[in-house]
Write an enzyme that holds these catalytic residues in place. Sequence first.
Site, PDB file in Angstrom:
ATOM      1  N   TYR A  48       0.839  -1.209   0.000  1.00 54.59           N
ATOM      2  CA  TYR A  48       0.000   0.000   0.000  1.00 54.59           C
ATOM      3  C   TYR A  48       0.873   1.258   0.000  1.00 54.59           C
ATOM      4  CZ  TYR A  48      -3.791   3.223   1.207  1.00 54.59           C
ATOM      5  OH  TYR A  48      -4.698   4.265   1.184  1.00 54.59           O
ATOM      6  N   LYS A  86       1.221   4.040  -3.097  1.00 55.97           N
ATOM      7  CA  LYS A  86       0.853   5.446  -2.931  1.00 55.97           C
ATOM      8  C   LYS A  86       2.040   6.373  -3.210  1.00 55.97           C
ATOM      9  CE  LYS A  86      -3.489   4.838  -1.986  1.00 55.97           C
ATOM     10  NZ  LYS A  86      -4.520   5.257  -2.940  1.00 55.97           N
TER      11      LYS A  86
END
Length: 264
Positions: free
Chosen positions: A169, A173
């Site tokens: 994650y 990002k």
Amino acid sequence: MTLFPGVALITGAASGIGRATSISFALEGCRQIAISDINLNGLHETAKYMKEVSSEIDILVQQVDMQEEVQIEYMVQAAMKRFGRVDYAVNCAGVGGTRERSTDLTAKQFDFVTNINYRGVWLSSRAELAQMLKQEPLPTHDGRPGSRGAIVNIASQLGIVSTYSAPAYCAAKAAVISMTRSDAIDYSKENIRINCVCPGIIDTPMTQGDSGFTKALETSIAIAPMNRRGTPQEVADACLFLCSSKASFVQGHAMVVDGGYIIN
Ligand SMILES: NC(=O)c1ccc[n+]([C@@H]2O[C@H](COP(=O)([O-])OP(=O)(O)OC[C@H]3O[C@@H](n4cnc5c(N)ncnc54)[C@H](O)[C@@H]3O)[C@@H](O)[C@H]2O)c1
């Protein structure tokens, strides 16, 4: 006069930040809006809320899986066919993934998060850019020169700082922030603006319930000086600003909306 005389396209619009952004475009006078998500029921619910705030709105609802290149290309082409242009694109679709250290994460889990949160955002922004390159700018609210289009990619505070047990994650990002800057450099000369928004802990289904993230979320909220969750509306407001001609000189920016988390 509305700040949004053009056409908006929002992915991940069935819930949370994407839903709030879609309703905000409707509320702020945008009349032609394409919304997409993998969750069709949620999309129809979003469309219902949009119609409650705007009676003159034309909404294109599309079920799209952001892992599928062909579907993403079709999504933008269908918006072009219906509305003739795409001026404001907000790429919101995303998943949290499982909470694991790298040695406990399978390649399949890694690919799932990366393919939606990074590759999917790249695919959608690429398709949006391709259309924006073909169109002329719209008039702006005060007569300043406008852009051919504005894209906002949703990244995260976790693209700037990191947290435990979320390697895929956080990396996805960070990649979105980096890709946004790279595209902003490449398409400035063609007069397209590309920025991203980095939300902190926002009160959406992604951060609700008993997920593996719950403890980490509570810790993050305690660290942030404002010491609360943000609302989807507070993120939507940043997205609309960056799409609007009021942000005409904002390019390649990663706007943090996190109650001060990353400064503490
Ligand atoms: N909520 C937060 O605290 C927070 C913080 C930082 C960043 N974000 C980011 O904001 C964005 C929106 O998240 P949210 O908080 O509104 O969560 P959410 O779960 O409410 O909304 C995410 C939406 O993405 C859609 N989606 C998931 N996989 C998809 C796929 N394969 N194809 C198409 N659509 C898909 C979901 O159906 C859902 O409607 C995400 O990119 C998320 O990573 C959220």
